[in-house]
Design a protein around this motif. Sequence first.
Motif, PDB file in Angstrom:
ATOM      1  N   ALA A  51       0.732  -1.326  -0.059  1.00  0.00           N
ATOM      2  CA  ALA A  51      -0.119  -0.017  -0.074  1.00  0.00           C
ATOM      3  C   ALA A  51       0.822   1.158   0.071  1.00  0.00           C
ATOM      4  O   ALA A  51       0.933   1.971   0.753  1.00  0.00           O
ATOM      5  N   LEU A  52       1.309   1.528  -1.247  1.00  0.00           N
ATOM      6  CA  LEU A  52       2.391   2.730  -1.159  1.00  0.00           C
ATOM      7  C   LEU A  52       1.618   3.310  -2.873  1.00  0.00           C
ATOM      8  O   LEU A  52       2.144   2.622  -3.734  1.00  0.00           O
ATOM      9  N   TYR A  67       1.582   6.378   3.903  1.00  0.00           N
ATOM     10  CA  TYR A  67       2.885   6.888   4.298  1.00  0.00           C
ATOM     11  C   TYR A  67       3.304   6.738   5.503  1.00  0.00           C
ATOM     12  O   TYR A  67       4.527   6.494   5.837  1.00  0.00           O
ATOM     13  N   GLY A  68       2.236   7.119   6.572  1.00  0.00           N
ATOM     14  CA  GLY A  68       2.706   6.759   7.926  1.00  0.00           C
ATOM     15  C   GLY A  68       2.883   5.356   8.283  1.00  0.00           C
ATOM     16  O   GLY A  68       3.791   5.254   8.972  1.00  0.00           O
ATOM     17  N   ASN A  69       2.335   4.467   7.644  1.00  0.00           N
ATOM     18  CA  ASN A  69       2.481   3.284   7.894  1.00  0.00           C
ATOM     19  C   ASN A  69       3.906   2.690   7.419  1.00  0.00           C
ATOM     20  O   ASN A  69       4.481   1.719   8.080  1.00  0.00           O
ATOM     21  N   PHE A  70       4.345   3.440   6.455  1.00  0.00           N
ATOM     22  CA  PHE A  70       5.700   3.023   6.078  1.00  0.00           C
ATOM     23  C   PHE A  70       6.862   3.699   6.497  1.00  0.00           C
ATOM     24  O   PHE A  70       7.738   3.041   7.411  1.00  0.00           O
ATOM     25  N   LEU A  71       6.826   5.165   6.653  1.00  0.00           N
ATOM     26  CA  LEU A  71       7.798   6.056   7.146  1.00  0.00           C
ATOM     27  C   LEU A  71       8.004   5.782   8.736  1.00  0.00           C
ATOM     28  O   LEU A  71       8.947   5.821   9.195  1.00  0.00           O
ATOM     29  N   ALA A  72       6.772   5.490   9.455  1.00  0.00           N
ATOM     30  CA  ALA A  72       6.842   5.730  11.089  1.00  0.00           C
ATOM     31  C   ALA A  72       7.814   4.407  11.454  1.00  0.00           C
ATOM     32  O   ALA A  72       8.083   4.503  12.779  1.00  0.00           O
ATOM     33  N   GLY A 112      -8.949  -1.723  16.253  1.00  0.00           N
ATOM     34  CA  GLY A 112      -8.467  -1.858  15.063  1.00  0.00           C
ATOM     35  C   GLY A 112      -8.638  -3.166  14.097  1.00  0.00           C
ATOM     36  O   GLY A 112      -9.723  -4.049  14.911  1.00  0.00           O
ATOM     37  N   ALA A 113      -7.988  -3.392  13.206  1.00  0.00           N
ATOM     38  CA  ALA A 113      -8.147  -4.757  12.433  1.00  0.00           C
ATOM     39  C   ALA A 113      -6.818  -5.280  12.189  1.00  0.00           C
ATOM     40  O   ALA A 113      -5.771  -4.770  12.240  1.00  0.00           O
ATOM     41  N   PHE A 114      -6.817  -6.668  12.115  1.00  0.00           N
ATOM     42  CA  PHE A 114      -5.532  -7.179  11.627  1.00  0.00           C
ATOM     43  C   PHE A 114      -5.606  -7.353  10.310  1.00  0.00           C
ATOM     44  O   PHE A 114      -6.362  -7.907   9.498  1.00  0.00           O
ATOM     45  N   ASP A 115      -4.407  -6.536   9.686  1.00  0.00           N
ATOM     46  CA  ASP A 115      -4.450  -6.336   8.320  1.00  0.00           C
ATOM     47  C   ASP A 115      -2.985  -6.828   7.734  1.00  0.00           C
ATOM     48  O   ASP A 115      -2.102  -6.325   7.985  1.00  0.00           O
ATOM     49  N   ILE A 116      -3.015  -7.819   7.115  1.00  0.00           N
ATOM     50  CA  ILE A 116      -1.603  -8.445   6.457  1.00  0.00           C
ATOM     51  C   ILE A 116      -1.033  -7.270   5.670  1.00  0.00           C
ATOM     52  O   ILE A 116       0.294  -7.246   5.744  1.00  0.00           O
ATOM     53  N   ASP A 117      -1.709  -6.402   4.960  1.00  0.00           N
ATOM     54  CA  ASP A 117      -1.119  -5.370   4.238  1.00  0.00           C
ATOM     55  C   ASP A 117      -0.288  -4.482   5.105  1.00  0.00           C
ATOM     56  O   ASP A 117       0.961  -3.986   4.586  1.00  0.00           O
ATOM     57  N   ASP A 118      -0.794  -4.349   6.235  1.00  0.00           N
ATOM     58  CA  ASP A 118      -0.112  -3.368   7.373  1.00  0.00           C
ATOM     59  C   ASP A 118       1.156  -4.041   7.743  1.00  0.00           C
ATOM     60  O   ASP A 118       2.205  -3.264   7.830  1.00  0.00           O
ATOM     61  N   ILE A 119       1.403  -5.240   7.932  1.00  0.00           N
ATOM     62  CA  ILE A 119       2.312  -6.082   8.300  1.00  0.00           C
ATOM     63  C   ILE A 119       3.372  -5.904   7.094  1.00  0.00           C
ATOM     64  O   ILE A 119       4.650  -5.563   7.414  1.00  0.00           O
ATOM     65  N   ILE A 120       3.219  -6.010   6.092  1.00  0.00           N
ATOM     66  CA  ILE A 120       4.008  -5.879   4.913  1.00  0.00           C
ATOM     67  C   ILE A 120       4.709  -4.561   4.866  1.00  0.00           C
ATOM     68  O   ILE A 120       5.877  -4.331   4.603  1.00  0.00           O
ATOM     69  N   ILE A 121       3.908  -3.563   4.715  1.00  0.00           N
ATOM     70  CA  ILE A 121       4.422  -2.130   4.679  1.00  0.00           C
ATOM     71  C   ILE A 121       5.053  -1.741   5.864  1.00  0.00           C
ATOM     72  O   ILE A 121       6.246  -1.031   5.760  1.00  0.00           O
ATOM     73  N   ASN A 122       4.674  -2.090   7.034  1.00  0.00           N
ATOM     74  CA  ASN A 122       5.634  -1.794   8.208  1.00  0.00           C
ATOM     75  C   ASN A 122       6.734  -2.555   8.168  1.00  0.00           C
ATOM     76  O   ASN A 122       7.728  -1.959   8.710  1.00  0.00           O
ATOM     77  N   SER A 123       6.813  -3.718   7.756  1.00  0.00           N
ATOM     78  CA  SER A 123       8.176  -4.288   7.736  1.00  0.00           C
ATOM     79  C   SER A 123       8.808  -3.989   6.641  1.00  0.00           C
ATOM     80  O   SER A 123      10.441  -3.909   6.672  1.00  0.00           O
ATOM     81  N   LEU A 124       8.436  -3.187   5.545  1.00  0.00           N
ATOM     82  CA  LEU A 124       9.248  -2.644   4.332  1.00  0.00           C
ATOM     83  C   LEU A 124       9.920  -1.457   4.799  1.00  0.00           C
ATOM     84  O   LEU A 124      11.225  -1.359   4.694  1.00  0.00           O
ATOM     85  N   GLY A 125       9.055  -0.749   5.677  1.00  0.00           N
ATOM     86  CA  GLY A 125       9.595   0.428   6.453  1.00  0.00           C
ATOM     87  C   GLY A 125      10.730   0.064   7.210  1.00  0.00           C
ATOM     88  O   GLY A 125      11.873   0.886   7.096  1.00  0.00           O
ATOM     89  N   ALA A 126      10.687  -0.867   8.039  1.00  0.00           N
ATOM     90  CA  ALA A 126      11.893  -1.437   9.062  1.00  0.00           C
ATOM     91  C   ALA A 126      13.075  -1.940   8.152  1.00  0.00           C
ATOM     92  O   ALA A 126      14.131  -1.541   8.661  1.00  0.00           O
ATOM     93  N   ALA A 127      12.978  -2.637   6.895  1.00  0.00           N
ATOM     94  CA  ALA A 127      13.868  -2.962   6.250  1.00  0.00           C
ATOM     95  C   ALA A 127      14.688  -1.880   5.465  1.00  0.00           C
ATOM     96  O   ALA A 127      15.879  -1.739   5.516  1.00  0.00           O
ATOM     97  N   VAL A 128      14.069  -0.976   5.108  1.00  0.00           N
ATOM     98  CA  VAL A 128      14.840   0.316   4.600  1.00  0.00           C
ATOM     99  C   VAL A 128      15.529   1.151   5.737  1.00  0.00           C
ATOM    100  O   VAL A 128      16.699   1.446   5.370  1.00  0.00           O
ATOM    101  N   GLY A 129      14.963   0.992   6.862  1.00  0.00           N
ATOM    102  CA  GLY A 129      15.917   1.628   7.963  1.00  0.00           C
ATOM    103  C   GLY A 129      17.213   0.824   8.088  1.00  0.00           C
ATOM    104  O   GLY A 129      18.331   1.146   8.378  1.00  0.00           O
TER     105      GLY A 129
END
Length: 331
Positions: A51-52, A67-72, A112-129
């Motif tokens: 989701a970007l 963007y928040g789910n990614f950058l944060a 909130g909700a359990f969303d596999i897409d959130d896990i993917i985008i959060n993890s992508l942000g962590a990988a970039v860091g």
Amino acid sequence: MYQGKLRKIMIVLLTLYTALILYFLYLGFSRGLMVDNPGGVRFNLIPEGIALHYPMGQDFQVWFFEYGNFLAFIPFGIIIPLLFRCSFRRFITFFILSITILETLQMVSRLGAFDIDDIIINSLGAAVGFAAQRLVTVDRDKLKGIFKMSLIASILALGTIIIIGGINHYLEKGAGDTIALDKLPLKDGSVEWDKSLSSFKISQEKVTPQINLYSTKNNEFSYHLGGKYKNMTGYVAIPGDAINDANTPGTKIGFYSGGELIGSSWLSVSAYSEGLRKIFFNIPLIGVNDLTIKIINHNSNPNTNAMMWDVTLIEPNTGQKIINSIKEKIR
């Protein structure tokens, strides 16, 4: 790896930042109101993609959350490996496990909700860091090194947004070949197309069709599409010289698949509103095997039948065909 006083400072900063993230995950954005009106447990276990998207044309709230789910989560990828020695495999495994637990708690608590897409985008942000801190090999414990890591993380994040946003734009907005509706063989009914592409007026505007023009002599006809098309676009209107008075009920056009109306409502053309004399329509056709078009005239004046022109079918592009094929196999 950070040591001494700097390590203590970074642990405190990481703790405070984690608390801030937890606040937004469980309390921010009026999540507390969801407990009063829970509406059941919500979850999404099937990935829809990363989701970007480019911000142009995006609703601000959707854009902000994407963007928040990614950058944060980029800071976690920078700071944690500098505090605790770990490989990328160990780090990303720990991170995915942690964020999965947090998503599960969101669902169970109904905040909130359990969303596999959130896990993917959060993890992508962590990988970039993580990648950003690994690219800086000297002065990592100095202000100069911290600035370099922040700068590299910003560049990597921008590049990720550009690349993934471009892929998403191609998969969601891109189009394959375009075929005029009048070029397809009919399945049922009959229809005549004005081969001369005669001009007509809509609200004093002269309209000259460029691809095809529907004849008003037929009111129901069908095509076999075989699930090959992504959507159908075109224009529909009541000619201006056919509007007699404000009491003219108008004409409606319905697009059906398997006896079900496609979309949430009829496409309505009525004299009640000047703005409704000309409408651009875009009908989704993914998975549609047979399409039936029905024209219902509510007027006593036969000339008020709707005009329909430049009607085209758009095929999915190569990427969309691959994604659709994968989704079909998953189902």
